[in-house]
Design an enzyme around this catalytic site. Sequence first.
Site, PDB file in Angstrom:
ATOM      1  N   ARG A 190       4.373  -1.119   3.935  1.00  0.00           N
ATOM      2  CA  ARG A 190       3.266  -0.738   4.828  1.00  0.00           C
ATOM      3  C   ARG A 190       2.476  -1.963   5.272  1.00  0.00           C
ATOM      4  O   ARG A 190       2.041  -2.040   6.421  1.00  0.00           O
ATOM      5  CB  ARG A 190       2.344   0.263   4.119  1.00  0.00           C
ATOM      6  N   ARG A 227      -5.348   4.499  -6.122  1.00  0.00           N
ATOM      7  CA  ARG A 227      -5.870   5.658  -5.377  1.00  0.00           C
ATOM      8  C   ARG A 227      -5.335   6.973  -5.947  1.00  0.00           C
ATOM      9  O   ARG A 227      -4.170   7.076  -6.338  1.00  0.00           O
ATOM     10  CB  ARG A 227      -5.472   5.559  -3.907  1.00  0.00           C
ATOM     11  N   ARG A 279      -0.194   9.341  -3.944  1.00  0.00           N
ATOM     12  CA  ARG A 279       0.672   9.459  -2.766  1.00  0.00           C
ATOM     13  C   ARG A 279       1.998   8.737  -3.006  1.00  0.00           C
ATOM     14  O   ARG A 279       2.016   7.658  -3.589  1.00  0.00           O
ATOM     15  CB  ARG A 279      -0.022   8.836  -1.539  1.00  0.00           C
ATOM     16  N   LYS A 282     -10.378   3.327   5.644  1.00  0.00           N
ATOM     17  CA  LYS A 282     -10.575   4.153   6.850  1.00  0.00           C
ATOM     18  C   LYS A 282     -10.921   5.602   6.483  1.00  0.00           C
ATOM     19  O   LYS A 282     -11.890   6.169   6.984  1.00  0.00           O
ATOM     20  CB  LYS A 282      -9.307   4.143   7.734  1.00  0.00           C
ATOM     21  N   ARG A 342      -1.570   2.992  16.342  1.00  0.00           N
ATOM     22  CA  ARG A 342      -1.076   2.012  15.381  1.00  0.00           C
ATOM     23  C   ARG A 342      -0.028   1.097  16.002  1.00  0.00           C
ATOM     24  O   ARG A 342       0.546   0.269  15.307  1.00  0.00           O
ATOM     25  CB  ARG A 342      -0.452   2.756  14.211  1.00  0.00           C
TER      26      ARG A 342
HETATM   27  P1  AP5 Z   1      -8.729   4.832   1.753  1.00  0.00           P
HETATM   28  O1  AP5 Z   1     -10.037   5.183   2.356  1.00  0.00           O
HETATM   29  O2  AP5 Z   1      -7.848   5.922   1.321  1.00  0.00           O
HETATM   30  O3  AP5 Z   1      -7.969   3.792   2.723  1.00  0.00           O
HETATM   31  P2  AP5 Z   1      -7.263   4.028   4.116  1.00  0.00           P
HETATM   32  O4  AP5 Z   1      -7.632   2.872   5.003  1.00  0.00           O
HETATM   33  O5  AP5 Z   1      -7.510   5.399   4.620  1.00  0.00           O
HETATM   34  O6  AP5 Z   1      -5.767   3.819   3.649  1.00  0.00           O
HETATM   35  P3  AP5 Z   1      -4.443   4.649   3.951  1.00  0.00           P
HETATM   36  O7  AP5 Z   1      -3.460   4.251   2.902  1.00  0.00           O
HETATM   37  O8  AP5 Z   1      -4.754   6.095   4.116  1.00  0.00           O
HETATM   38  O9  AP5 Z   1      -4.013   4.036   5.292  1.00  0.00           O
HETATM   39  P4  AP5 Z   1      -2.620   4.057   5.855  1.00  0.00           P
HETATM   40  O10 AP5 Z   1      -2.945   3.556   7.203  1.00  0.00           O
HETATM   41  O11 AP5 Z   1      -1.586   3.303   5.128  1.00  0.00           O
HETATM   42  O12 AP5 Z   1      -2.141   5.578   5.657  1.00  0.00           O
HETATM   43  P5  AP5 Z   1      -2.275   6.877   6.576  1.00  0.00           P
HETATM   44  O13 AP5 Z   1      -2.524   8.026   5.711  1.00  0.00           O
HETATM   45  O14 AP5 Z   1      -3.161   6.621   7.721  1.00  0.00           O
HETATM   46  O15 AP5 Z   1      -9.024   3.854   0.510  1.00  0.00           O
HETATM   47  C1  AP5 Z   1      -7.980   3.400  -0.320  1.00  0.00           C
HETATM   48  C2  AP5 Z   1      -8.464   3.345  -1.776  1.00  0.00           C
HETATM   49  O16 AP5 Z   1      -9.511   2.386  -1.880  1.00  0.00           O
HETATM   50  C3  AP5 Z   1      -9.039   4.687  -2.291  1.00  0.00           C
HETATM   51  O17 AP5 Z   1      -8.668   4.847  -3.629  1.00  0.00           O
HETATM   52  C4  AP5 Z   1     -10.559   4.493  -2.178  1.00  0.00           C
HETATM   53  O18 AP5 Z   1     -11.212   5.225  -3.168  1.00  0.00           O
HETATM   54  C5  AP5 Z   1     -10.704   2.993  -2.384  1.00  0.00           C
HETATM   55  N1  AP5 Z   1     -11.808   2.438  -1.566  1.00  0.00           N
HETATM   56  C6  AP5 Z   1     -12.066   2.705  -0.265  1.00  0.00           C
HETATM   57  N2  AP5 Z   1     -13.140   2.019   0.150  1.00  0.00           N
HETATM   58  C7  AP5 Z   1     -13.558   1.296  -0.928  1.00  0.00           C
HETATM   59  C8  AP5 Z   1     -14.639   0.378  -1.127  1.00  0.00           C
HETATM   60  N3  AP5 Z   1     -15.490   0.084  -0.128  1.00  0.00           N
HETATM   61  N4  AP5 Z   1     -14.758  -0.192  -2.341  1.00  0.00           N
HETATM   62  C9  AP5 Z   1     -13.893   0.104  -3.349  1.00  0.00           C
HETATM   63  N5  AP5 Z   1     -12.865   0.975  -3.229  1.00  0.00           N
HETATM   64  C10 AP5 Z   1     -12.702   1.557  -2.015  1.00  0.00           C
HETATM   65  O19 AP5 Z   1      -0.777   6.963   7.135  1.00  0.00           O
HETATM   66  C11 AP5 Z   1       0.283   7.272   6.248  1.00  0.00           C
HETATM   67  C12 AP5 Z   1       1.594   7.163   6.982  1.00  0.00           C
HETATM   68  O20 AP5 Z   1       1.623   8.115   8.062  1.00  0.00           O
HETATM   69  C13 AP5 Z   1       1.882   5.817   7.660  1.00  0.00           C
HETATM   70  O21 AP5 Z   1       2.428   4.868   6.741  1.00  0.00           O
HETATM   71  C14 AP5 Z   1       2.902   6.254   8.706  1.00  0.00           C
HETATM   72  O22 AP5 Z   1       4.164   6.504   8.135  1.00  0.00           O
HETATM   73  C15 AP5 Z   1       2.330   7.586   9.176  1.00  0.00           C
HETATM   74  N6  AP5 Z   1       1.391   7.409  10.279  1.00  0.00           N
HETATM   75  C16 AP5 Z   1       0.047   7.649  10.248  1.00  0.00           C
HETATM   76  N7  AP5 Z   1      -0.493   7.354  11.432  1.00  0.00           N
HETATM   77  C17 AP5 Z   1       0.516   6.911  12.220  1.00  0.00           C
HETATM   78  C18 AP5 Z   1       0.564   6.417  13.553  1.00  0.00           C
HETATM   79  N8  AP5 Z   1      -0.532   6.333  14.315  1.00  0.00           N
HETATM   80  N9  AP5 Z   1       1.782   6.035  14.028  1.00  0.00           N
HETATM   81  C19 AP5 Z   1       2.901   6.143  13.286  1.00  0.00           C
HETATM   82  N10 AP5 Z   1       2.916   6.575  12.011  1.00  0.00           N
HETATM   83  C20 AP5 Z   1       1.723   6.951  11.487  1.00  0.00           C
HETATM   84 MG    MG Z   2      -6.293   7.086   4.940  1.00  0.00          MG
END
Ligand code: AP5
Ligand code: MG
Length: 209
Positions: A166, A122, A155, A13, A88
């Site tokens: 997660r 990552r 992270r 994402k 979410r």
């Molecule tokens: P990346 O693009 O970083 O993936 P992502 O989908 O953004 O993953 P996140 O871990 O950020 O999602 P998340 O939902 O767990 O965490 P968030 O920060 O939103 O890609 C991942 C890796 O893969 C990278 O190394 C990248 O280089 C590689 N990659 C990407 N695309 C690729 C491809 N096509 N090919 C090869 N490699 C690739 O949330 C964190 C925390 O915040 C949550 O756990 C929760 O506690 C809280 N939170 C956030 N939003 C909410 C909400 N709405 N409600 C409640 N709590 C929330």
């Molecule tokens: Mg992310």
Amino acid sequence: MKLIFLGAPGAGKGTIATRLTERTGMTAVSTGDLFRAAIKNETELGLKVKAIIESGDLVPDELTVALVKERLKEETGDKGFILDGFPRTIAQADALKTFCPIDAVINFVVPDEKIIKRLSGRRLCRQCNAGYHIEYMPPKQEGICDACGGELYTRKDDSPESIQNRLSVYAEQTKPLIDYYRKEGLLIDIDGTPSPDEVCDAVCKAIAQ
Ligand code: AP5
Ligand code: MG
């Protein structure tokens, strides 16, 4: 255009949101990034959510909805925005409807084995938040950001225990949103396994239709 990016942790994402904003001028609003900034700045919100985020649980809906509502009151530009990682839960999706209509929901589909490899490799820049992967998108110099020379870090919620949590939280609380938005006719499934540029091409094509 107003988009939601839906998908498991590590589905890409954030990576695709960055590329899409560069191509289109849209603004990315990532709840994860907003929470991490609050933790880094030790704000009241940051102190409240630190332990929750590090364990991989979800932040309570009221706090998350209030954060997004506030952010969307600020400038998002005239090209529209991408909500990365919000909503979410069904309760968050219901709340969003009351203050912001959405044009489409992009659901990135990536199998679990790939997700685990992606998250465990990552790295992020402490200074500019640019994202890397030690195998798939390595920086030119190990541990150093290509863009700004900042230090790369892992992270806390990319530890094996938090990743497992997660993925369970995603399956229980977020996956039901796929059907929720499919029923509303807003869902677009995108294969998240090709290269980021190819995935971004597929998103651009889908939203142009
Ligand atoms: P990346 O693009 O970083 O993936 P992502 O989908 O953004 O993953 P996140 O871990 O950020 O999602 P998340 O939902 O767990 O965490 P968030 O920060 O939103 O890609 C991942 C890796 O893969 C990278 O190394 C990248 O280089 C590689 N990659 C990407 N695309 C690729 C491809 N096509 N090919 C090869 N490699 C690739 O949330 C964190 C925390 O915040 C949550 O756990 C929760 O506690 C809280 N939170 C956030 N939003 C909410 C909400 N709405 N409600 C409640 N709590 C929330
Ligand atoms: Mg992310």
